[in-house]
Design an enzyme around this catalytic site. Structure first.
Site: not given
Length: 401
Positions: A116, A118, A123, A132, A190, A192, A224, A228, A231, A244, A248, A335, A348
């Protein structure tokens, strides 16, 4: 044009012609092509036509057909296009049309490996700001290469498979607070695009950008599922793991790359300039329009045309160190997100639960509850200004085991 009577709301038109595996009562699973509200049963039709390789369609997965390679894919698509668009073939084809409503759909291919990526800048920036807040939103390498992680092939499931809520270690409050084990309280999705490898490559070799169409057969829609809270606690420094790997979901129909030609676009300008092996003179950006439905309420319509990295670049990067790909490998875009509210994750959409979304039944939601159903659909430009449907992937949350 087609001789078939296709309703305006038919799941697929006579151009898209995706491949899947289906069965009917008392019969074994086999390969079919979806058109309108039917499945074209390829195995008996190919046998009647006396086609070489007709045995490939009597299989329980697409893998044998995927391994046959690009020339076979092109030949079969040309044959099917002719069958459904030229009226002299009507008498031959009609006995082999199975109503979709009478077909049971199965996982279309056996997944060899799953990776997977990114690829959406919006996103990646959103996740960075949420997880972060005191660090740069984008990881240092993000603009230089397609970042990804290796997932679990064994937990890729077909659309409609129930999704059991995962459990794991998570913090009960702010950073530095206590850690406890329990069911995820921030279960997410997610939206995708996934890409299915047909022709393998050799260990120690690379798949350059120009060979993308020789190796990748087509595209599926991917959800996916993501826990959270699990994660967020586990992912530094090695990235996603238990948050994760529990499930899926993929759509049951694989759209061939050839059907996506009208949807190709040039991706955003990259800055700084990328390494030579990622410079694509004939880019494979895709103009897909996703739709995310939460308990039948459409909550987001994320677009893919602004994805920073293309599927061809993802494959080139995945193999640049000499790693091989195998028939049935699945890799996904990560995503797909636009500006809020058109984001491909509820992390989000609700900004980590601080901004609930109101569903049609009046309930206010942040993350998924047991019994919730999420359906992801997508469309893309088709030939001559048409719009083609690319299927759907759906799943319903069940309590933890």
């Amino acid at each position: 044009m087609t001789w078939l009577d296709l309703a305006d709301d038919a799941p697929f038109d006579a151009w898209t012609l995706p491949y899947g595996v289906f069965s009917t009562t008392g019969e074994e699973p086999r390969v079919g092509v979806a058109v309108g509200s039917w499945v074209l049963d390829l195995a008996p039709l190919a046998a009647v036509e006396g086609l070489d390789g007709s045995h490939l369609f009597a299989q329980r997965t697409l893998n044998s057909f995927l391994a046959a390679g690009r020339r076979a894919w092109e030949a079969v698509r040309g044959w099917v296009l002719e069958l459904v668009t030229e009226s002299p073939h009507r008498d031959l084809v009609e006995p082999h049309l199975v109503p979709l409503a009478e077909a049971t759909l199965h996982q279309p291919f056996t997944v060899a490996d799953y990776v997977d990526f990114y690829a959406s800048q919006l996103h990646a920036e959103n996740v960075g700001r949420i997880f972060r807040p005191d660090s740069p939103a984008l990881p240092a390498a993000w603009r230089h290469l397609p970042i990804g992680y290796h997932g679990r092939a064994g937990t890729v499931v077909v659309s409609g498979t129930p999704i059991a809520r995962p459990s794991g270690l998570r913090r009960v409050g702010a950073p530095g607070s206590d850690v406890e084990f329990g069911p995820s309280l921030k279960l997410d999705i997610e939206a995708e695009a996934g890409f299915v490898v047909g022709t393998p490559s050799k260990l120690g070799s690379r798949v350059p950008l120009g060979s993308f169409e020789d190796h990748v057969f087509g595209m599926v829609l991917v959800n996916d599922w993501s826990a959270r809270d699990i994660q967020a606690f586990e992912y530094v420094p090695l990235g996603p793991f238990l948050g994760k790997s529990f499930a899926t979901s993929v759509s049951p129909w694989v759209v061939p790359l050839a059907a996506l030609e009208p949807a190709r676009v040039t991706p955003p300008t990259r800055s700084p300039a990328v390494a030579a092996y990622l410079r694509d003179g004939d880019p494979w950006g895709l103009d897909l329009q996703f739709e995310v439905s939460w308990n039948e309420t459409v909550v987001a319509r994320p677009p893919s045309r602004e994805l920073y990295w293309t599927p061809a670049q993802m494959l080139a990067h995945m193999t640049v160190n000499g790693a091989s790909v195998r028939t049935g490998d699945l890799y996904a875009s990560g995503t797909v997100s636009g500006a809020r509210p058109d984001t491909g994750s509820f992390l989000e959409l609700t900004w980590n639960g601080s901004d609930p979304v109101t569903l049609a039944d009046g309930t206010r939601r942040t993350f998924l509850e047991d019994g919730d159903t999420v359906t992801i659909r997508a469309t893309a430009p088709g030939p001559n200004g048409t719009r083609q449907r690319l299927g759907e992937v759906t799943g319903t949350i069940t309590p933890p085991p």
